[in-house]
Design a protein around this motif. Structure first.
Motif, PDB file in Angstrom:
ATOM      1  N   PRO A  19       1.616   6.820 -19.127  1.00  0.00           N
ATOM      2  CA  PRO A  19       2.493   6.821 -17.955  1.00  0.00           C
ATOM      3  C   PRO A  19       1.722   7.054 -16.649  1.00  0.00           C
ATOM      4  O   PRO A  19       0.930   7.991 -16.528  1.00  0.00           O
ATOM      5  N   VAL A  20       2.006   6.177 -15.685  1.00  0.00           N
ATOM      6  CA  VAL A  20       1.317   6.193 -14.390  1.00  0.00           C
ATOM      7  C   VAL A  20       2.375   6.092 -13.290  1.00  0.00           C
ATOM      8  O   VAL A  20       3.292   5.281 -13.397  1.00  0.00           O
ATOM      9  N   LEU A  21       2.252   6.922 -12.252  1.00  0.00           N
ATOM     10  CA  LEU A  21       3.190   6.819 -11.128  1.00  0.00           C
ATOM     11  C   LEU A  21       2.810   5.623 -10.266  1.00  0.00           C
ATOM     12  O   LEU A  21       1.680   5.537  -9.770  1.00  0.00           O
ATOM     13  N   ALA A  22       3.765   4.697 -10.085  1.00  0.00           N
ATOM     14  CA  ALA A  22       3.512   3.495  -9.287  1.00  0.00           C
ATOM     15  C   ALA A  22       3.540   3.827  -7.796  1.00  0.00           C
ATOM     16  O   ALA A  22       4.286   4.706  -7.363  1.00  0.00           O
ATOM     17  N   HIS A  23       2.722   3.122  -7.041  1.00  0.00           N
ATOM     18  CA  HIS A  23       2.719   3.149  -5.561  1.00  0.00           C
ATOM     19  C   HIS A  23       3.248   4.449  -4.951  1.00  0.00           C
ATOM     20  O   HIS A  23       4.283   4.455  -4.273  1.00  0.00           O
ATOM     21  N   PRO A  24       2.524   5.575  -5.138  1.00  0.00           N
ATOM     22  CA  PRO A  24       3.034   6.886  -4.676  1.00  0.00           C
ATOM     23  C   PRO A  24       3.233   6.977  -3.168  1.00  0.00           C
ATOM     24  O   PRO A  24       4.040   7.794  -2.722  1.00  0.00           O
ATOM     25  N   GLN A  25       2.544   6.147  -2.418  1.00  0.00           N
ATOM     26  CA  GLN A  25       2.704   6.214  -0.959  1.00  0.00           C
ATOM     27  C   GLN A  25       3.685   5.152  -0.465  1.00  0.00           C
ATOM     28  O   GLN A  25       3.809   4.952   0.752  1.00  0.00           O
ATOM     29  N   ALA A  26       4.357   4.488  -1.378  1.00  0.00           N
ATOM     30  CA  ALA A  26       5.361   3.493  -0.973  1.00  0.00           C
ATOM     31  C   ALA A  26       6.687   3.818  -1.646  1.00  0.00           C
ATOM     32  O   ALA A  26       7.412   2.937  -2.093  1.00  0.00           O
ATOM     33  N   MET A  27       7.003   5.116  -1.727  1.00  0.00           N
ATOM     34  CA  MET A  27       8.252   5.550  -2.359  1.00  0.00           C
ATOM     35  C   MET A  27       9.289   5.970  -1.317  1.00  0.00           C
ATOM     36  O   MET A  27      10.378   6.406  -1.675  1.00  0.00           O
ATOM     37  N   GLY A  28       8.895   5.890  -0.044  1.00  0.00           N
ATOM     38  CA  GLY A  28       9.807   6.338   1.005  1.00  0.00           C
ATOM     39  C   GLY A  28       9.723   7.829   1.274  1.00  0.00           C
ATOM     40  O   GLY A  28      10.644   8.401   1.882  1.00  0.00           O
ATOM     41  N   ALA A  29       8.649   8.484   0.852  1.00  0.00           N
ATOM     42  CA  ALA A  29       8.494   9.920   1.117  1.00  0.00           C
ATOM     43  C   ALA A  29       8.180  10.144   2.591  1.00  0.00           C
ATOM     44  O   ALA A  29       7.548   9.307   3.234  1.00  0.00           O
ATOM     45  N   ARG A  30       8.648  11.262   3.108  1.00  0.00           N
ATOM     46  CA  ARG A  30       8.399  11.556   4.518  1.00  0.00           C
ATOM     47  C   ARG A  30       7.188  12.462   4.726  1.00  0.00           C
ATOM     48  O   ARG A  30       6.769  12.682   5.852  1.00  0.00           O
ATOM     49  N   SER A  31       6.665  13.009   3.630  1.00  0.00           N
ATOM     50  CA  SER A  31       5.512  13.893   3.777  1.00  0.00           C
ATOM     51  C   SER A  31       4.678  13.873   2.508  1.00  0.00           C
ATOM     52  O   SER A  31       5.169  13.505   1.433  1.00  0.00           O
ATOM     53  N   ASP A  32       3.422  14.279   2.639  1.00  0.00           N
ATOM     54  CA  ASP A  32       2.547  14.380   1.466  1.00  0.00           C
ATOM     55  C   ASP A  32       3.077  15.426   0.493  1.00  0.00           C
ATOM     56  O   ASP A  32       2.911  15.303  -0.724  1.00  0.00           O
ATOM     57  N   GLU A  33       3.721  16.465   1.039  1.00  0.00           N
ATOM     58  CA  GLU A  33       4.253  17.534   0.183  1.00  0.00           C
ATOM     59  C   GLU A  33       5.319  16.976  -0.759  1.00  0.00           C
ATOM     60  O   GLU A  33       5.409  17.379  -1.923  1.00  0.00           O
ATOM     61  N   GLU A  34       6.113  16.052  -0.224  1.00  0.00           N
ATOM     62  CA  GLU A  34       7.179  15.466  -1.026  1.00  0.00           C
ATOM     63  C   GLU A  34       6.586  14.666  -2.199  1.00  0.00           C
ATOM     64  O   GLU A  34       7.078  14.733  -3.321  1.00  0.00           O
ATOM     65  N   VAL A  35       5.512  13.922  -1.911  1.00  0.00           N
ATOM     66  CA  VAL A  35       4.837  13.165  -2.970  1.00  0.00           C
ATOM     67  C   VAL A  35       4.251  14.134  -3.993  1.00  0.00           C
ATOM     68  O   VAL A  35       4.410  13.969  -5.205  1.00  0.00           O
ATOM     69  N   GLU A  36       3.607  15.160  -3.483  1.00  0.00           N
ATOM     70  CA  GLU A  36       2.938  16.114  -4.376  1.00  0.00           C
ATOM     71  C   GLU A  36       3.948  16.827  -5.286  1.00  0.00           C
ATOM     72  O   GLU A  36       3.670  17.086  -6.455  1.00  0.00           O
TER      73      GLU A  36
END
Ligand code: AMP
Ligand code: FE
Ligand code: FE
Ligand code: ZN
Length: 291
Positions: A194-211
């Protein structure tokens, strides 16, 4: 000395959609395109189905392109658009088949609702027109957009999404998706990496949200993140690499090729046109062996 996999820079693409979902090139056609472009390997990652994998694997053996079977699953993590890629799923795994058939059933419930909204908005489309457009593959919004173009309601796919189909637009209808943990469990049950796809193209507003999402997924068995992705800027790729380092995740790369549905995407060309090297796949295969 023989070159080791660390040196292997032959180009690959680990994120490709075919006519089995919302791409408009057949699985064989995708393999032929990879061959034409000199790619060493491609992964087939259709939305909610593994139906294109067998044809691509067979074609790959014929023409000498390594084909990695895979799948892409949407997960429920509002308000983000979060997708998991799964590489080397064993066909016939009951857990994964249950998740995938559930996702496809929900699409079957959602599409008529979208068509109803579109009719109210002056863009009538019949269920038959939509099914014909999808040609037996998993029906998605890009198919609806294609019918809208053909009927003259919009000029192109982007206009269809911007004016009608995108999240927040008047004909948008959400669809039920599995929570992150059951989706991960199902992928792991099928021995898919399992791999998270396009983590910076998920519509997150901050790096913290991605993390926060990555941390939650890692706790449930995530193995990698897709750092190399055409929509990722150089800075976003670096952020992904740092995140991977921090969580001990492997790094993958792919274009999200959909054929002419995403005309700006060129198979095998990552962010800024870079080539993604085979050594990423070599690491992915090692992770598969360790599952
Ligand atoms: P669906 O699976 O029906 O929800 O549709 C999602 C697919 O539509 C994605 O995989 C993309 O291929 C495409 N898509 C989603 N959002 C957009 C957008 N804003 N513009 C263009 N294509 C999009
Ligand atoms: Fe798609
Ligand atoms: Fe995706
Ligand atoms: Zn995709």
């Amino acid at each position: 000395m023989n070159p080791t996999w660390e040196d292997d820079s032959r180009p690959i693409d680990l994120h490709i959609h075919t006519t089995a979902s919302d791409g408009d090139v057949t699985p064989s056609g995708c393999v032929d395109e990879a061959k034409r472009l000199g790619l060493a390997a491609i992964a087939i990652t259709d939305h909610d189905t593994m139906a294109g994998n067998a044809e691509a694997l067979a074609r790959g053996r014929e023409v000498g392109v390594e084909v990695v079977p895979g799948v892409e699953i949407s997960i429920d993590y509002p308000p983000l658009t979060a997708h998991l890629l799964g590489y080397y799923p064993e066909p016939g795994s009951p857990e994964l088949e249950a998740i995938l058939s559930g996702l496809r059933e929900h699409r079957g419930e959602r599409n008529p609702l979208i068509l109803k909204r579109l009719a109210e908005l002056g863009c009538p489309i019949s269920q038959e027109e939509l099914v014909a457009e999808a040609g037996g593959g998993v029906v998605g919004r890009p198919h609806i957009a294609a019918v809208m173009i053909r009927k003259g309601y919009v000029r192109d796919l982007q206009e269809a999404f911007d004016r009608y189909l995108a999240k927040g637009a008047p004909a948008y209808v959400d669809r039920a998706k599995p929570a992150p943990e059951p989706a991960l469990r199902a992928l792991l049950a099928a021995r898919a990496v399992p791999v998270l796809a396009h983590p910076q193209a998920m519509g997150a507003r901050s790096d913290e949200e991605v993390e926060a999402l990555v941390r939650r997924l890692v706790d449930a068995g995530l193995r990698g993140i897709e750092a190399y992705y055409p929509a990722h800027s150089t800075g976003q790729v670096s952020a992904c690499l740092a995140l991977a380092g921090r969580f001990g995740l492997l790094v993958t790369g792919g274009t999200d090729f959909h054929g002419s549905k995403k005309p700006d995407i060129r198979m095998g060309r990552g962010p800024g046109g870079i080539r993604m090297p085979y050594r990423l796949l070599a690491e992915l295969k090692r992770a598969r062996e360790q599952l």
